[in-house]
Design an enzyme around this catalytic site. Structure first.
Site, PDB file in Angstrom:
ATOM      1  CG  HIS A 184      55.914  51.393 101.632  1.00  0.00           C
ATOM      2  ND1 HIS A 184      54.998  50.802 102.478  1.00  0.00           N
ATOM      3  CD2 HIS A 184      55.198  51.961 100.639  1.00  0.00           C
ATOM      4  CE1 HIS A 184      53.783  50.987 102.012  1.00  0.00           C
ATOM      5  NE2 HIS A 184      53.883  51.695 100.890  1.00  0.00           N
ATOM      6  CD  GLU A 219      55.473  55.356  99.285  1.00  0.00           C
ATOM      7  OE1 GLU A 219      54.339  55.496  98.782  1.00  0.00           O
ATOM      8  OE2 GLU A 219      55.661  55.181 100.511  1.00  0.00           O
ATOM      9  CG  ASP A 242      51.213  57.247 100.475  1.00  0.00           C
ATOM     10  OD1 ASP A 242      51.128  56.780  99.335  1.00  0.00           O
ATOM     11  OD2 ASP A 242      51.549  56.588 101.471  1.00  0.00           O
ATOM     12  CG  HIS A 293      48.285  55.280 102.954  1.00  0.00           C
ATOM     13  ND1 HIS A 293      47.078  54.651 103.198  1.00  0.00           N
ATOM     14  CD2 HIS A 293      48.744  54.764 101.786  1.00  0.00           C
ATOM     15  CE1 HIS A 293      46.825  53.809 102.229  1.00  0.00           C
ATOM     16  NE2 HIS A 293      47.825  53.849 101.354  1.00  0.00           N
ATOM     17  CD  GLU A 326      50.283  56.094  96.070  1.00  0.00           C
ATOM     18  OE1 GLU A 326      49.090  55.763  95.870  1.00  0.00           O
ATOM     19  OE2 GLU A 326      51.084  55.405  96.723  1.00  0.00           O
TER      20      GLU A 326
END
Length: 265
Positions: free
Chosen positions: A8, A35, A37, A50, A123
């Site tokens: 993450h 992962e 963003d 993020h 994301e």
């Protein structure tokens, strides 16, 4: 079946999130996927950040969407994680090339050059002033890598159903993950998302809604859970048949899984 361990924002428990250093650490630890963003800069670059603002991770005012990449490149995105490191004589020397703003292109290049297959869960953050341009730029980049097909190591995640629909129209083969942060929305979500879409609830939902994982599984969809950082939560995911666990502590989660594998032999 052993779930995929997804780092993450990189190995973000130990290192500053979304820095190249955090991702390299996660790869070296054995994470099966990374992962991130993504947000769009004022001059059209996708960067791995993020928050919409820079206060928390770059200790400065401003918004990612109003700054150009060159301006972001002047900022330190790692110092906030260990603010007293300059006073620690035993602290290792920092490699500043691993501490700056990370473009999505650089992250994907790192993955493409790695010596084993690594997947990437991207994301897209909404709402944003650029709306659907974020997904358009993302798919354009995936095409540059030849990663817009069903064999792509990339999957796209979002809390925005509309954003995922955009990706589906632009790159039909890319896997999609509908993120969930409220259990009460699942009955509606299950009626509108694609049959092959993955569902991504937060770990809190699995704790607070005991029947949610079973309901998702019965709908024929795989489950990817964020953010799994404790042994108790990992066991909850294993019991639910979760296919991927997204963790700030990939090395720790991998070690727990190894322990369970050895015990099962």
């Amino acid at each position: 079946m052993r779930p995929q361990v997804v780092a993450h924002r990189g190995a973000s428990h130990e290192m500053a999130e979304h820095t190249l250093g955090a991702y390299v650490e996660a790869l070296d630890e054995g994470a099966g996927a990374l992962e991130c963003d993504v947000r769009l800069t004022a001059d059209g670059h996708l960067v791995c950040v993020h928050d919409s603002t820079l206060r928390r991770t770059a200790s400065t005012r401003g918004r990612v969407s109003t700054m150009e990449l060159a301006e972001l490149a002047e900022l330190d995105f790692a110092a906030w994680k260990n603010p007293w490191s300059d006073l620690d004589d035993e602290a290792p020397d920092r490699d500043e090339t691993l501490d700056g703003v990370l473009t999505l292109r650089k992250l994907l290049e790192t993955v493409a050059d790695y010596d084993r297959r690594v997947e990437v869960a991207i994301e897209t953050k909404h709402p944003t002033r650029y709306g659907g341009l974020v997904e358009k730029r993302l798919v354009e980049m995936l095409r540059d890598f030849g990663w817009e097909t069903e064999q792509s190591p990339v999957r796209v995640m979002s809390f925005s159903f509309t954003a995922l629909q955009r990706v589906e129209r632009l790159a039909h083969g890319v896997r999609l993950v509908q993120l969930l942060d409220r259990g009460s929305t699942w009955p509606m979500v299950r009626r509108v998302i694609g049959k092959d879409w993955i569902v991504g609830p937060g770990i809190r939902l699995l704790r607070d809604w005991p029947g949610l994982a079973d309901s998702i599984t019965k709908s024929g969809r795989d489950i990817h859970v964020w953010t799994v950082n404790t042994e108790e939560d990992l066991d909850r995911c294993l019991a639910a048949g979760v296919k991927a666990v997204i963790s700030d502590r990939p090395a720790y989660i991998l070690d727990l899984l190894d322990q369970r594998d050895r015990a099962a032999q």
